[in-house]
Scaffold this motif. Structure first.
Motif, PDB file in Angstrom:
ATOM      1  N   ARG A 264       0.824  -1.213   0.000  1.00  0.00           N
ATOM      2  CA  ARG A 264       0.000   0.000   0.000  1.00  0.00           C
ATOM      3  C   ARG A 264       0.853   1.256   0.000  1.00  0.00           C
ATOM      4  O   ARG A 264       0.611   2.195  -0.770  1.00  0.00           O
ATOM      5  N   GLU A 265       1.868   1.280   0.854  1.00  0.00           N
ATOM      6  CA  GLU A 265       2.709   2.473   0.970  1.00  0.00           C
ATOM      7  C   GLU A 265       3.510   2.729  -0.306  1.00  0.00           C
ATOM      8  O   GLU A 265       3.665   3.880  -0.729  1.00  0.00           O
ATOM      9  N   ASP A 268       1.061   4.088  -2.911  1.00  0.00           N
ATOM     10  CA  ASP A 268       0.698   5.478  -2.612  1.00  0.00           C
ATOM     11  C   ASP A 268       1.839   6.440  -2.950  1.00  0.00           C
ATOM     12  O   ASP A 268       1.597   7.584  -3.345  1.00  0.00           O
TER      13      ASP A 268
END
Length: 291
Positions: A264-265, A268
């Motif tokens: 996810r990071e 993003d």
């Protein structure tokens, strides 16, 4: 410690690889058979640990932008490790492949950043927190002398009651050779590590007042003479709620949770890799067994 760190042995490789200049032609080793240039070293290290090294460097850069782990936070974690492990701290460093405390700190910081990213997805209920508090064991500092039979254990207790120093008797009598070298010191026992000990040992240790010496305690390992040298008081629930929430969330945290958080990071942050040799460095990887 494993839960904080995904790559225990990569720190040295990361630092060495990042210190190399990919296009450098500086000679770093000479011989009659030929020289080794900085570029050759970089390429060799990239082939061996490039994916893992780039992953660790990108993770730290991405996470540091969004989450905060200060030097003080890392120092506090080191301090807690030292408290938990007691005189076994240096042995643990060597066991996990760290050359020094500073070596541990760099990898530990990344582990703490990963933990912050993953923990925000973990949910806990009030009932879980209160149940944890009800079973919470405050920290105690413990030392022991382990012997094979009850007769020897009673003799050890008599030696202590006659005024002999605990550490001296431990070094002479204890069959637990690791703790015996440190005067019987087992470090700190608390809610996080109590499950590593025999149930009867824990029950006896928590039943002692500070500096009292136990009667012989039988476990699967033999007979123990136990002494608690320090004992913390259990604080009210409201004062401990934040600490308890961290402990409960941490106990639920898995390597899969960390991997998902990192995916996810990275997404993003819109990370793009220009080096075709390292294009797969950030693809999800299955954690090694046992971590």
């Amino acid at each position: 410690m494993k839960k904080w760190i995904l790559a225990l042995s990569l720190a040295g490789g990361v630092l060495a690889l990042s210190a190399c200049n990919q296009t450098g032609s500086e000679t770093i080793a000479e011989s009659k058979a030929g020289d080794v240039t900085q570029e050759e070293l970089y390429n060799a290290m990239k082939e061996k640990v490039g994916d893992q090294a780039l992953q660790q460097l990108v993770y730290e850069k991405v996470l540091s932008k969004k989450y905060k782990v200060t030097d003080k936070d890392v120092d506090e974690k080191i301090k807690q490790l030292k408290k938990d492990l007691g005189t076994n701290f240096e042995t643990a460093l060597a066991q996990y492949g760290y050359k020094s405390e500073e070596d541990l700190k760099s990898t530990l910081k990344l582990g703490m950043l990963q933990e912050k990213a993953a923990m925000k997805d973990i949910k806990v209920t009030d009932k879980e927190l209160k149940d944890y508090y009800d079973n919470y064991k405050p920290e105690i500092k413990v030392r022991h002398i382990l012997v094979k039979d009850e007769k020897t254990a009673n003799d050890v207790k008599k030696q202590l009651e006659s005024g002999k120093k605990f550490e001296d008797v431990a070094k002479k009598e204890s069959t637990d050779t690791v703790s015996a070298q440190n005067g019987g010191d087992l470090g700190v026992i608390n809610n996080q590590n109590a499950a590593q000990y025999d149930k009867d040992f824990i029950k006896a240790a928590y039943g002692l007042k500070v500096n009292d010496i136990s009667a012989p305690v039988k476990t699967q390992f033999g007979y123990h003479i136990i002494q608690v040298t320090e004992k913390a008081e259990k604080k009210p629930y409201d004062e401990m709620k934040k600490e308890i929430e961290y402990d409960v969330k941490s106990s639920k945290l898995t390597n899969e949770d960390i991997s998902k958080a990192m995916e996810r990071e990275i997404k993003d942050a819109n990370v793009k890799i220009s080096d075709k040799d390292l294009k797969d460095a950030l693809k999800p990887q299955t954690p090694p067994a046992g971590q």
